[in-house]
Scaffold this motif. Sequence first.
Motif, PDB file in Angstrom:
ATOM      1  N   LEU A  49      33.568  34.348 184.645  1.00  9.83           N
ATOM      2  CA  LEU A  49      35.022  34.294 184.511  1.00  9.83           C
ATOM      3  C   LEU A  49      35.758  34.748 185.775  1.00  9.83           C
ATOM      4  O   LEU A  49      36.950  35.018 185.727  1.00  9.83           O
ATOM      5  CB  LEU A  49      35.472  35.119 183.302  1.00  9.83           C
ATOM      6  CG  LEU A  49      34.996  34.582 181.957  1.00  9.83           C
ATOM      7  CD1 LEU A  49      35.394  35.524 180.830  1.00  9.83           C
ATOM      8  CD2 LEU A  49      35.525  33.179 181.708  1.00  9.83           C
TER       9      LEU A  49
ATOM     10  N   HIS B 285      39.572  33.792 186.693  1.00  9.89           N
ATOM     11  CA  HIS B 285      40.131  33.399 185.398  1.00  9.89           C
ATOM     12  C   HIS B 285      41.118  34.465 184.944  1.00  9.89           C
ATOM     13  O   HIS B 285      41.094  35.593 185.430  1.00  9.89           O
ATOM     14  CB  HIS B 285      39.031  33.258 184.343  1.00  9.89           C
ATOM     15  CG  HIS B 285      38.309  31.955 184.408  1.00  9.89           C
ATOM     16  ND1 HIS B 285      37.485  31.617 185.452  1.00  9.89           N
ATOM     17  CD2 HIS B 285      38.296  30.898 183.552  1.00  9.89           C
ATOM     18  CE1 HIS B 285      36.988  30.405 185.234  1.00  9.89           C
ATOM     19  NE2 HIS B 285      37.470  29.944 184.097  1.00  9.89           N
TER      20      HIS B 285
ATOM     21  N   LEU C 178      42.315  36.701 181.703  1.00 11.34           N
ATOM     22  CA  LEU C 178      42.090  37.194 180.358  1.00 11.34           C
ATOM     23  C   LEU C 178      43.484  37.480 179.821  1.00 11.34           C
ATOM     24  O   LEU C 178      44.223  38.287 180.405  1.00 11.34           O
ATOM     25  CB  LEU C 178      41.275  38.486 180.364  1.00 11.34           C
ATOM     26  CG  LEU C 178      39.897  38.446 180.990  1.00 11.34           C
ATOM     27  CD1 LEU C 178      39.285  39.842 180.990  1.00 11.34           C
ATOM     28  CD2 LEU C 178      39.005  37.476 180.228  1.00 11.34           C
TER      29      LEU C 178
ATOM     30  N   VAL D  53      40.716  38.184 186.734  1.00  9.70           N
ATOM     31  CA  VAL D  53      39.329  38.607 186.908  1.00  9.70           C
ATOM     32  C   VAL D  53      38.905  38.346 188.351  1.00  9.70           C
ATOM     33  O   VAL D  53      38.858  37.207 188.808  1.00  9.70           O
ATOM     34  CB  VAL D  53      38.384  37.896 185.912  1.00  9.70           C
ATOM     35  CG1 VAL D  53      36.945  38.353 186.128  1.00  9.70           C
ATOM     36  CG2 VAL D  53      38.818  38.153 184.471  1.00  9.70           C
TER      37      VAL D  53
ATOM     38  N   HIS E  39      32.920  38.780 188.066  1.00 13.85           N
ATOM     39  CA  HIS E  39      32.229  38.782 186.770  1.00 13.85           C
ATOM     40  C   HIS E  39      30.798  38.322 187.024  1.00 13.85           C
ATOM     41  O   HIS E  39      30.570  37.255 187.575  1.00 13.85           O
ATOM     42  CB  HIS E  39      32.932  37.834 185.796  1.00 13.85           C
ATOM     43  CG  HIS E  39      32.343  37.839 184.426  1.00 13.85           C
ATOM     44  ND1 HIS E  39      32.262  36.699 183.656  1.00 13.85           N
ATOM     45  CD2 HIS E  39      31.803  38.830 183.677  1.00 13.85           C
ATOM     46  CE1 HIS E  39      31.707  36.995 182.482  1.00 13.85           C
ATOM     47  NE2 HIS E  39      31.421  38.284 182.481  1.00 13.85           N
TER      48      HIS E  39
ATOM     49  N   LEU F  54      35.252  39.174 173.947  1.00 16.75           N
ATOM     50  CA  LEU F  54      35.575  37.755 173.756  1.00 16.75           C
ATOM     51  C   LEU F  54      35.103  37.275 172.392  1.00 16.75           C
ATOM     52  O   LEU F  54      35.816  36.533 171.698  1.00 16.75           O
ATOM     53  CB  LEU F  54      34.943  36.910 174.868  1.00 16.75           C
ATOM     54  CG  LEU F  54      35.529  37.113 176.260  1.00 16.75           C
ATOM     55  CD1 LEU F  54      34.647  36.440 177.313  1.00 16.75           C
ATOM     56  CD2 LEU F  54      36.960  36.595 176.338  1.00 16.75           C
TER      57      LEU F  54
ATOM     58  N   TRP G 164      40.598  38.318 173.587  1.00 18.81           N
ATOM     59  CA  TRP G 164      41.156  37.672 174.769  1.00 18.81           C
ATOM     60  C   TRP G 164      41.106  36.157 174.662  1.00 18.81           C
ATOM     61  O   TRP G 164      40.158  35.597 174.132  1.00 18.81           O
ATOM     62  CB  TRP G 164      40.351  38.043 176.016  1.00 18.81           C
ATOM     63  CG  TRP G 164      40.239  39.498 176.306  1.00 18.81           C
ATOM     64  CD1 TRP G 164      39.185  40.319 176.016  1.00 18.81           C
ATOM     65  CD2 TRP G 164      41.204  40.318 176.955  1.00 18.81           C
ATOM     66  NE1 TRP G 164      39.435  41.593 176.446  1.00 18.81           N
ATOM     67  CE2 TRP G 164      40.669  41.626 177.027  1.00 18.81           C
ATOM     68  CE3 TRP G 164      42.471  40.079 177.488  1.00 18.81           C
ATOM     69  CZ2 TRP G 164      41.359  42.683 177.617  1.00 18.81           C
ATOM     70  CZ3 TRP G 164      43.153  41.134 178.073  1.00 18.81           C
ATOM     71  CH2 TRP G 164      42.602  42.411 178.131  1.00 18.81           C
TER      72      TRP G 164
ATOM     73  N   THR H  77      40.902  32.994 177.381  1.00 18.35           N
ATOM     74  CA  THR H  77      40.502  32.843 178.783  1.00 18.35           C
ATOM     75  C   THR H  77      40.926  31.480 179.292  1.00 18.35           C
ATOM     76  O   THR H  77      40.950  30.501 178.542  1.00 18.35           O
ATOM     77  CB  THR H  77      38.977  32.984 178.962  1.00 18.35           C
ATOM     78  OG1 THR H  77      38.322  31.948 178.231  1.00 18.35           O
ATOM     79  CG2 THR H  77      38.495  34.339 178.497  1.00 18.35           C
TER      80      THR H  77
ATOM     81  N   GLU I 137      41.334  29.293 183.444  1.00 22.60           N
ATOM     82  CA  GLU I 137      41.286  29.391 184.894  1.00 22.60           C
ATOM     83  C   GLU I 137      42.606  29.970 185.391  1.00 22.60           C
ATOM     84  O   GLU I 137      43.680  29.637 184.881  1.00 22.60           O
ATOM     85  CB  GLU I 137      41.036  28.022 185.519  1.00 22.60           C
ATOM     86  CG  GLU I 137      40.771  28.111 187.008  1.00 22.60           C
ATOM     87  CD  GLU I 137      40.284  26.800 187.596  1.00 22.60           C
ATOM     88  OE1 GLU I 137      40.394  26.673 188.831  1.00 22.60           O
ATOM     89  OE2 GLU I 137      39.800  25.933 186.848  1.00 22.60           O
TER      90      GLU I 137
END
Length: 187
Positions: free
Chosen positions: A3, A6, A8, A26, A29, A142, A147, A149, A151
Amino acid sequence: MNLTNHFLVAMPSLQDPHFKRSVVYVCEHNDEGAMGIVINLPIEVSVGSMLDQIEVERDLPLAHPDSLKKPVMLGGPVAGDRGFILHNSKASYSSSLNVTDDIQMTTSKDILPLLGTKDEPSKYLVALGYAGWTAGQLEQELAENSWLTMEADPVVVFETPISERWDKAVAKLGIHSANLSSEVGHS
Protein backbone atom coordinates in the motif's frame (compact mmCIF):
# COMPACT_ATOMS: atom_id res chain seq x y z
CA MET A 1 -0.26 -6.35 -0.97
CA ASN A 2 1.81 -3.19 -0.96
CA LEU A 3 0.00 0.00 0.00
CA THR A 4 2.95 2.36 -0.48
CA ASN A 5 1.65 5.56 -2.14
CA HIS A 6 -1.92 4.77 -1.12
CA PHE A 7 -4.39 6.51 1.12
CA LEU A 8 -5.87 4.88 4.17
CA VAL A 9 -9.20 6.60 4.73
CA ALA A 10 -10.71 6.04 8.16
CA MET A 11 -14.14 4.48 8.09
CA PRO A 12 -16.79 6.22 10.25
CA SER A 13 -16.59 3.28 12.68
CA LEU A 14 -12.94 4.11 13.48
CA GLN A 15 -13.27 6.28 16.59
CA ASP A 16 -9.64 6.33 17.77
CA PRO A 17 -9.00 10.09 18.30
CA HIS A 18 -5.68 9.84 16.43
CA PHE A 19 -7.43 8.53 13.33
CA LYS A 20 -11.09 9.61 13.41
CA ARG A 21 -11.97 10.89 9.89
CA SER A 22 -8.29 10.80 8.99
CA VAL A 23 -6.54 10.31 5.69
CA VAL A 24 -3.15 8.64 5.99
CA TYR A 25 -0.63 8.83 3.16
CA VAL A 26 1.29 5.54 3.26
CA CYS A 27 5.00 6.21 2.75
CA GLU A 28 6.19 2.64 3.18
CA HIS A 29 4.54 -0.78 3.44
CA ASN A 30 6.36 -4.08 3.46
CA ASP A 31 6.54 -7.41 5.35
CA GLU A 32 7.87 -5.61 8.44
CA GLY A 33 4.92 -3.21 8.71
CA ALA A 34 3.77 0.16 7.44
CA MET A 35 4.47 3.83 8.01
CA GLY A 36 2.37 6.80 6.97
CA ILE A 37 1.57 10.44 7.62
CA VAL A 38 -1.90 11.72 8.55
CA ILE A 39 -2.52 14.56 6.07
CA ASN A 40 -5.71 16.12 7.44
CA LEU A 41 -5.32 16.70 11.18
CA PRO A 42 -3.80 20.18 11.63
CA ILE A 43 -2.39 21.33 14.92
CA GLU A 44 -2.50 24.95 16.04
CA VAL A 45 1.07 25.66 14.93
CA SER A 46 2.08 27.14 11.59
CA VAL A 47 5.16 26.02 9.70
CA GLY A 48 6.73 29.44 10.30
CA SER A 49 5.99 29.33 14.02
CA MET A 50 7.48 25.84 14.26
CA LEU A 51 10.63 26.99 12.44
CA ASP A 52 10.92 29.94 14.85
CA GLN A 53 10.45 27.67 17.88
CA ILE A 54 13.26 25.36 16.80
CA GLU A 55 15.39 28.36 15.78
CA VAL A 56 16.01 27.43 12.16
CA GLU A 57 18.52 29.80 10.59
CA ARG A 58 18.10 30.69 6.94
CA ASP A 59 20.85 31.63 4.52
CA LEU A 60 18.34 32.63 1.84
CA PRO A 61 15.82 35.47 2.08
CA LEU A 62 12.13 34.70 2.35
CA ALA A 63 10.51 34.55 -1.07
CA HIS A 64 7.28 32.68 -0.20
CA PRO A 65 6.23 33.86 3.27
CA ASP A 66 2.64 32.67 2.70
CA SER A 67 3.84 29.06 2.56
CA LEU A 68 5.00 29.46 6.16
CA LYS A 69 1.39 30.14 7.21
CA LYS A 70 0.40 26.54 6.45
CA PRO A 71 -0.55 24.55 9.54
CA VAL A 72 1.62 21.70 10.71
CA MET A 73 -0.18 18.34 10.69
CA LEU A 74 -0.40 15.82 13.50
CA GLY A 75 1.19 13.07 11.41
CA GLY A 76 0.32 10.30 13.84
CA PRO A 77 0.75 9.12 17.39
CA VAL A 78 4.34 7.81 17.01
CA ALA A 79 7.41 10.04 17.56
CA GLY A 80 5.41 13.24 17.96
CA ASP A 81 8.59 15.23 18.54
CA ARG A 82 10.00 14.33 15.10
CA GLY A 83 9.25 16.22 11.90
CA PHE A 84 8.34 14.69 8.56
CA ILE A 85 8.01 16.62 5.33
CA LEU A 86 6.10 15.21 2.37
CA HIS A 87 7.12 17.11 -0.75
CA ASN A 88 7.37 16.99 -4.50
CA SER A 89 10.94 18.17 -4.88
CA LYS A 90 13.58 15.96 -6.40
CA ALA A 91 16.28 17.89 -4.53
CA SER A 92 18.80 15.87 -2.58
CA TYR A 93 18.47 15.97 1.19
CA SER A 94 20.47 13.92 3.66
CA SER A 95 17.54 11.74 4.70
CA SER A 96 14.76 11.30 2.14
CA LEU A 97 12.66 8.36 1.12
CA ASN A 98 11.56 8.37 -2.51
CA VAL A 99 7.98 7.19 -2.17
CA THR A 100 7.27 7.72 -5.89
CA ASP A 101 9.01 9.50 -8.74
CA ASP A 102 7.10 12.63 -7.67
CA ILE A 103 6.81 12.42 -3.88
CA GLN A 104 9.50 12.21 -1.21
CA MET A 105 9.36 12.10 2.55
CA THR A 106 12.25 13.90 4.23
CA THR A 107 13.18 13.66 7.90
CA SER A 108 16.48 15.54 7.84
CA LYS A 109 16.75 19.13 9.03
CA ASP A 110 18.53 20.33 5.88
CA ILE A 111 15.17 20.98 4.18
CA LEU A 112 13.87 23.26 6.96
CA PRO A 113 15.91 26.41 6.17
CA LEU A 114 14.63 26.23 2.58
CA LEU A 115 10.95 26.46 3.54
CA GLY A 116 9.64 29.90 2.61
CA THR A 117 12.58 30.63 0.29
CA LYS A 118 12.97 30.39 -3.49
CA ASP A 119 14.47 26.91 -2.99
CA GLU A 120 11.54 25.39 -1.11
CA PRO A 121 9.69 22.48 -2.74
CA SER A 122 6.78 23.87 -4.74
CA LYS A 123 4.42 21.57 -2.81
CA TYR A 124 5.01 20.36 0.72
CA LEU A 125 3.30 19.30 3.93
CA VAL A 126 4.95 19.34 7.37
CA ALA A 127 3.88 16.86 10.05
CA LEU A 128 4.95 16.04 13.57
CA GLY A 129 4.82 12.33 14.29
CA TYR A 130 3.76 9.46 12.10
CA ALA A 131 1.39 6.51 12.00
CA GLY A 132 3.06 3.12 12.25
CA TRP A 133 1.94 -0.49 12.09
CA THR A 134 3.90 -3.62 12.94
CA ALA A 135 3.97 -6.65 10.65
CA GLY A 136 0.40 -7.78 9.95
CA GLN A 137 -1.23 -5.07 12.07
CA LEU A 138 -2.45 -2.92 9.15
CA GLU A 139 -3.70 -6.01 7.32
CA GLN A 140 -5.71 -6.92 10.44
CA GLU A 141 -7.21 -3.43 10.60
CA LEU A 142 -8.15 -3.70 6.92
CA ALA A 143 -9.84 -7.06 7.59
CA GLU A 144 -11.80 -5.35 10.38
CA ASN A 145 -13.04 -2.72 7.88
CA SER A 146 -11.33 0.14 9.71
CA TRP A 147 -9.94 1.67 6.52
CA LEU A 148 -10.79 2.25 2.88
CA THR A 149 -7.76 2.10 0.61
CA MET A 150 -7.04 3.73 -2.72
CA GLU A 151 -4.09 4.94 -4.72
CA ALA A 152 -2.93 8.30 -3.38
CA ASP A 153 -3.60 11.49 -5.30
CA PRO A 154 -1.05 14.32 -4.89
CA VAL A 155 -3.86 16.84 -5.47
CA VAL A 156 -5.54 15.66 -2.26
CA VAL A 157 -2.23 15.76 -0.35
CA PHE A 158 -0.99 19.15 -1.46
CA GLU A 159 -3.82 21.17 -3.02
CA THR A 160 -7.12 20.18 -1.42
CA PRO A 161 -8.17 22.28 1.60
CA ILE A 162 -7.43 20.32 4.78
CA SER A 163 -11.06 20.20 5.90
CA GLU A 164 -12.07 18.62 2.57
CA ARG A 165 -9.39 15.92 2.28
CA TRP A 166 -11.39 13.09 3.89
CA ASP A 167 -14.49 13.73 1.72
CA LYS A 168 -12.35 14.19 -1.41
CA ALA A 169 -10.49 10.92 -0.79
CA VAL A 170 -13.77 9.04 -0.25
CA ALA A 171 -15.20 10.63 -3.42
CA LYS A 172 -12.21 9.25 -5.38
CA LEU A 173 -13.80 5.84 -4.84
CA GLY A 174 -17.05 7.05 -6.36
CA ILE A 175 -18.72 7.10 -2.95
CA HIS A 176 -20.40 10.04 -1.24
CA SER A 177 -19.23 10.17 2.37
CA ALA A 178 -22.84 10.42 3.60
CA ASN A 179 -23.38 6.89 2.25
CA LEU A 180 -20.70 5.35 4.49
CA SER A 181 -22.05 3.47 7.44
CA SER A 182 -20.50 3.40 10.87
CA GLU A 183 -21.65 -0.21 11.18
CA VAL A 184 -18.98 -2.84 10.65
CA GLY A 185 -19.81 -6.12 9.02
CA HIS A 186 -18.91 -8.69 6.43
CA SER A 187 -21.06 -10.02 3.64
